[in-house]
Scaffold this motif. Structure first.
Motif, PDB file in Angstrom:
ATOM      1  N   GLY A  94     -10.142   4.686  -6.858  1.00 38.32           N
ATOM      2  CA  GLY A  94      -9.068   4.648  -5.879  1.00 38.32           C
ATOM      3  C   GLY A  94      -8.620   3.238  -5.557  1.00 38.32           C
ATOM      4  O   GLY A  94      -9.032   2.269  -6.192  1.00 38.32           O
ATOM      5  N   SER A  95      -7.753   3.114  -4.554  1.00 35.24           N
ATOM      6  CA  SER A  95      -7.180   1.882  -4.011  1.00 35.24           C
ATOM      7  C   SER A  95      -6.197   1.230  -4.991  1.00 35.24           C
ATOM      8  O   SER A  95      -6.287   1.408  -6.211  1.00 35.24           O
ATOM      9  CB  SER A  95      -8.251   0.865  -3.602  1.00 35.24           C
ATOM     10  OG  SER A  95      -8.817   0.226  -4.713  1.00 35.24           O
ATOM     11  N   GLU A 127     -13.113   5.745  -3.376  1.00 32.47           N
ATOM     12  CA  GLU A 127     -12.154   6.821  -3.598  1.00 32.47           C
ATOM     13  C   GLU A 127     -10.953   6.711  -2.650  1.00 32.47           C
ATOM     14  O   GLU A 127     -10.344   7.726  -2.285  1.00 32.47           O
ATOM     15  CB  GLU A 127     -12.840   8.176  -3.408  1.00 32.47           C
ATOM     16  CG  GLU A 127     -14.147   8.336  -4.164  1.00 32.47           C
ATOM     17  CD  GLU A 127     -14.987   9.508  -3.676  1.00 32.47           C
ATOM     18  OE1 GLU A 127     -14.416  10.596  -3.453  1.00 32.47           O
ATOM     19  OE2 GLU A 127     -16.200   9.326  -3.488  1.00 32.47           O
ATOM     20  N   LYS A 183      -2.736   3.283  -1.738  1.00 34.62           N
ATOM     21  CA  LYS A 183      -2.072   2.222  -0.978  1.00 34.62           C
ATOM     22  C   LYS A 183      -3.066   1.261  -0.328  1.00 34.62           C
ATOM     23  O   LYS A 183      -2.664   0.298   0.327  1.00 34.62           O
ATOM     24  CB  LYS A 183      -1.175   2.841   0.098  1.00 34.62           C
ATOM     25  CG  LYS A 183      -0.043   3.686  -0.458  1.00 34.62           C
ATOM     26  CD  LYS A 183       0.829   4.243   0.654  1.00 34.62           C
ATOM     27  CE  LYS A 183       1.977   5.080   0.089  1.00 34.62           C
ATOM     28  NZ  LYS A 183       2.852   5.626   1.158  1.00 34.62           N
ATOM     29  N   SER A 184      -4.338   1.510  -0.484  1.00 37.04           N
ATOM     30  CA  SER A 184      -5.371   0.736   0.203  1.00 37.04           C
ATOM     31  C   SER A 184      -5.825  -0.463  -0.610  1.00 37.04           C
ATOM     32  O   SER A 184      -5.582  -0.561  -1.817  1.00 37.04           O
ATOM     33  CB  SER A 184      -6.577   1.630   0.507  1.00 37.04           C
ATOM     34  OG  SER A 184      -6.234   2.684   1.378  1.00 37.04           O
ATOM     35  N   SER A 190      -8.984   5.155   8.132  1.00 37.67           N
ATOM     36  CA  SER A 190      -7.614   5.526   8.500  1.00 37.67           C
ATOM     37  C   SER A 190      -6.931   4.363   9.196  1.00 37.67           C
ATOM     38  O   SER A 190      -7.573   3.394   9.627  1.00 37.67           O
ATOM     39  CB  SER A 190      -7.618   6.761   9.403  1.00 37.67           C
ATOM     40  OG  SER A 190      -8.207   6.463  10.657  1.00 37.67           O
ATOM     41  N   GLN A 209      -2.079   2.322   4.849  1.00 32.89           N
ATOM     42  CA  GLN A 209      -2.250   1.118   4.034  1.00 32.89           C
ATOM     43  C   GLN A 209      -3.354   0.273   4.658  1.00 32.89           C
ATOM     44  O   GLN A 209      -3.104  -0.768   5.250  1.00 32.89           O
ATOM     45  CB  GLN A 209      -0.938   0.346   3.941  1.00 32.89           C
ATOM     46  CG  GLN A 209       0.185   1.134   3.303  1.00 32.89           C
ATOM     47  CD  GLN A 209       1.466   0.325   3.180  1.00 32.89           C
ATOM     48  OE1 GLN A 209       1.442  -0.894   3.007  1.00 32.89           O
ATOM     49  NE2 GLN A 209       2.591   0.995   3.280  1.00 32.89           N
ATOM     50  N   ASN A 233      -6.232   9.647   5.388  1.00 35.34           N
ATOM     51  CA  ASN A 233      -4.816   9.985   5.196  1.00 35.34           C
ATOM     52  C   ASN A 233      -4.314   9.310   3.927  1.00 35.34           C
ATOM     53  O   ASN A 233      -4.713   8.196   3.600  1.00 35.34           O
ATOM     54  CB  ASN A 233      -3.974   9.514   6.386  1.00 35.34           C
ATOM     55  CG  ASN A 233      -4.485  10.053   7.709  1.00 35.34           C
ATOM     56  OD1 ASN A 233      -4.526  11.261   7.907  1.00 35.34           O
ATOM     57  ND2 ASN A 233      -4.887   9.154   8.597  1.00 35.34           N
ATOM     58  N   GLU A 234      -3.418   9.967   3.230  1.00 35.57           N
ATOM     59  CA  GLU A 234      -2.933   9.440   1.965  1.00 35.57           C
ATOM     60  C   GLU A 234      -1.874   8.355   2.119  1.00 35.57           C
ATOM     61  O   GLU A 234      -1.580   7.641   1.165  1.00 35.57           O
ATOM     62  CB  GLU A 234      -2.371  10.588   1.113  1.00 35.57           C
ATOM     63  CG  GLU A 234      -3.438  11.514   0.557  1.00 35.57           C
ATOM     64  CD  GLU A 234      -4.479  10.769  -0.266  1.00 35.57           C
ATOM     65  OE1 GLU A 234      -4.093   9.975  -1.148  1.00 35.57           O
ATOM     66  OE2 GLU A 234      -5.682  10.974  -0.019  1.00 35.57           O
ATOM     67  N   ASP A 235      -1.294   8.218   3.312  1.00 36.69           N
ATOM     68  CA  ASP A 235      -0.193   7.267   3.490  1.00 36.69           C
ATOM     69  C   ASP A 235      -0.601   5.973   4.193  1.00 36.69           C
ATOM     70  O   ASP A 235       0.208   5.048   4.300  1.00 36.69           O
ATOM     71  CB  ASP A 235       0.953   7.924   4.277  1.00 36.69           C
ATOM     72  CG  ASP A 235       1.602   9.060   3.504  1.00 36.69           C
ATOM     73  OD1 ASP A 235       1.683   8.943   2.273  1.00 36.69           O
ATOM     74  OD2 ASP A 235       1.999  10.063   4.131  1.00 36.69           O
ATOM     75  N   ASN A 290      -7.195   5.869  -0.984  1.00 31.34           N
ATOM     76  CA  ASN A 290      -5.863   6.232  -1.470  1.00 31.34           C
ATOM     77  C   ASN A 290      -5.218   5.063  -2.217  1.00 31.34           C
ATOM     78  O   ASN A 290      -5.698   3.925  -2.169  1.00 31.34           O
ATOM     79  CB  ASN A 290      -4.972   6.727  -0.325  1.00 31.34           C
ATOM     80  CG  ASN A 290      -4.603   5.632   0.668  1.00 31.34           C
ATOM     81  OD1 ASN A 290      -4.485   4.464   0.327  1.00 31.34           O
ATOM     82  ND2 ASN A 290      -4.438   6.014   1.934  1.00 31.34           N
ATOM     83  N   SER A 332     -10.242   7.764   2.073  1.00 32.06           N
ATOM     84  CA  SER A 332      -9.133   7.672   3.025  1.00 32.06           C
ATOM     85  C   SER A 332      -8.988   8.988   3.776  1.00 32.06           C
ATOM     86  O   SER A 332      -9.008  10.068   3.176  1.00 32.06           O
ATOM     87  CB  SER A 332      -7.829   7.346   2.295  1.00 32.06           C
ATOM     88  OG  SER A 332      -7.879   6.066   1.723  1.00 32.06           O
TER      89      SER A 332
END
Length: 419
Positions: free
Chosen positions: A246-247, A217, A221-222, A160, A193, A189-191, A219, A187
């Motif tokens: 993800g990412s 896996e 934005k990562s 996070s 970065q 949180n989904e928001d 989000n 992640s």
């Protein structure tokens, strides 16, 4: 098992032994002397080298409240970390297995490691990142398998915030050891970065059998960077692999060294990028002894404007006669806008070897779609079935039902999300 809210913990504090603190200090000095990747670096050809420049970043240590995900493997011993801090442990370790925070394992069981601790990684393009990781990593996780262990071990990293997290995983299989490890990066949180720079060392001593799967896996934005090193002794077998779903950008550098006779290193990977995702993988299969084997199979299924980069080398030392080594990268295009760059390679310095390398790229054929549609399957579902079968071929090589079920479920979820 329902989700549990982890209690808030203080920031991570280190309690490493003196010998390891010296390694960290040396790494910090090395970091100051190295440069970040540039456009001219061959190991970053076709890659987004600017993403690896982490100058003046903040390092995350610990996190606030976070819901725990459902267990992935039934009956597994599970360790859950939040930003590199252990927040939950579930299950009991069987006799002959030591696992826990790196500082604890090194302090209580590190005498045998002090002289032979794994050296810095980054040989495939990221030495400065490797030095940064060792110098600044305040946590880490270690597993020592001293016997055959039928209980799987699951490691979960919840990430996070918008800082850089530096997980480290050390896996050691002693003589006659056997084990299965699943490591997940998720992640909270989904928001957020966030950027994850993960390092893992897998050491398979003589007569060891290890299965190790990493599931990325994060989000959309990562950013995810993973430096993975493995070393095999005599008569050992490792199956190590990754699933990337993800990412926004992921870079994975995998270096496998087979120095023990009659040992086999299998390296497996599945990636499923779509628009806004780029997966960059660099590999090195190093054979340092005769009668050694390695087999690499990477499969990429590309949707939308997804992008992949693969660069791999099989390197056979002068005395590594009778080596069998294979390297295959296959790309399946699900759109006309996707991009795949593949650069397989061989360097052979011994006699009586069997080595091959290759890369293929293809689209789902009209004949395959027609065949399934003629049996009442809708075209969209037909494409998904073909793509999932393409990926499943890799996962089945783990020869472990629990790992296969988990990985195939994650792959199916990604296909459902992008179709």
């Amino acid at each position: 098992m329902s989700a549990v809210l982890a209690e808030e913990k203080p920031s991570v504090t280190t309690n490493f032994p003196d010998w390891y603190q010296k390694l960290r200090a040396k790494a910090e000095s090395t970091y100051a002397q190295l440069n970040w990747p540039t456009r001219k670096d061959e190991n970053w050809r076709f890659g987004s080298y600017k993403n690896a420049n982490l100058e003046d970043v903040n390092i995350a240590h610990g996190g606030a409240n976070a819901p725990l995900p459902e267990p992935a493997l039934e009956g597994a011993v599970r360790f859950v970390f939040h930003n590199n801090e252990l927040i939950a442990t579930e299950g009991s370790l069987p006799e002959g297995v030591v696992a826990g925070p790196l500082a604890d394992v090194l302090r209580d069981h590190g005498d045998s490691l002090s002289q032979n601790f794994p050296s810095l990684q980054g040989k495939l393009g990221s030495p400065k990142l490797a030095a940064l990781h060792r110098a600044k990593c305040e946590g880490g996780f270690a597993i020592q398998l001293k016997t055959a262990c039928d209980t799987p071990i699951e490691i979960v990293h919840l990430i996070s915030g918008n800082d850089v997290t530096l997980p480290y995983t050390l896996i050691i299989g002693a003589d006659q050891a056997k084990g299965t490890i699943l490591e997940r990066f998720m992640s909270a949180n989904e928001d957020d970065q966030t950027t994850v720079v993960s390092v893992s060392d897998l050491i398979a001593q003589d007569n060891t059998q290890l299965r190790y799967l990493v599931s990325q896996e994060l989000n959309a934005k990562s950013q995810f960077i993973r430096l993975a090193d493995s070393k095999l002794g005599k008569h050992s077998n490792t199956k190590s692999g990754s699933v990337h779903i993800g990412s926004a950008w992921a870079r994975e550098e995998t270096y496998s060294t087979v120095n023990g006779e009659e040992s086999t290193s299998e390296i497996l990977s599945v990636t499923i990028p779509t628009t806004g995702q780029e997966y960059d993988q660099r590999t090195f299969q190093h054979h340092g002894a005769p009668h050694t084997n390695s087999d690499l199979l990477f499969k990429n299924t590309l949707f939308g404007k997804g992008k992949t980069v693969f660069s791999g080398l099989i390197f056979v030392d002068e005395k590594a006669h009778y080596t069998d080594a294979y390297q295959t990268c296959r790309n399946l295009f699900m759109s006309d806008e996707a991009e795949a760059n593949s650069m397989p390679g061989l360097e052979i310095n011994a006699d009586q070897v069997k080595c091959s390398h290759g890369s293929t790229s293809a689209r789902v054929s009209d004949e395959e779609i027609y065949y399934l549609c003629s049996r009442g399957i809708a075209p969209t579902n037909a494409r998904r079935i073909i793509a999932q079968g393409f990926s499943a071929d890799v996962i089945e090589k783990f020869e472990d039902k629990a790992l296969e079920t988990f990985a195939l479920n994650r792959i199916e979820a990604k296909f459902s999300a992008v179709e």
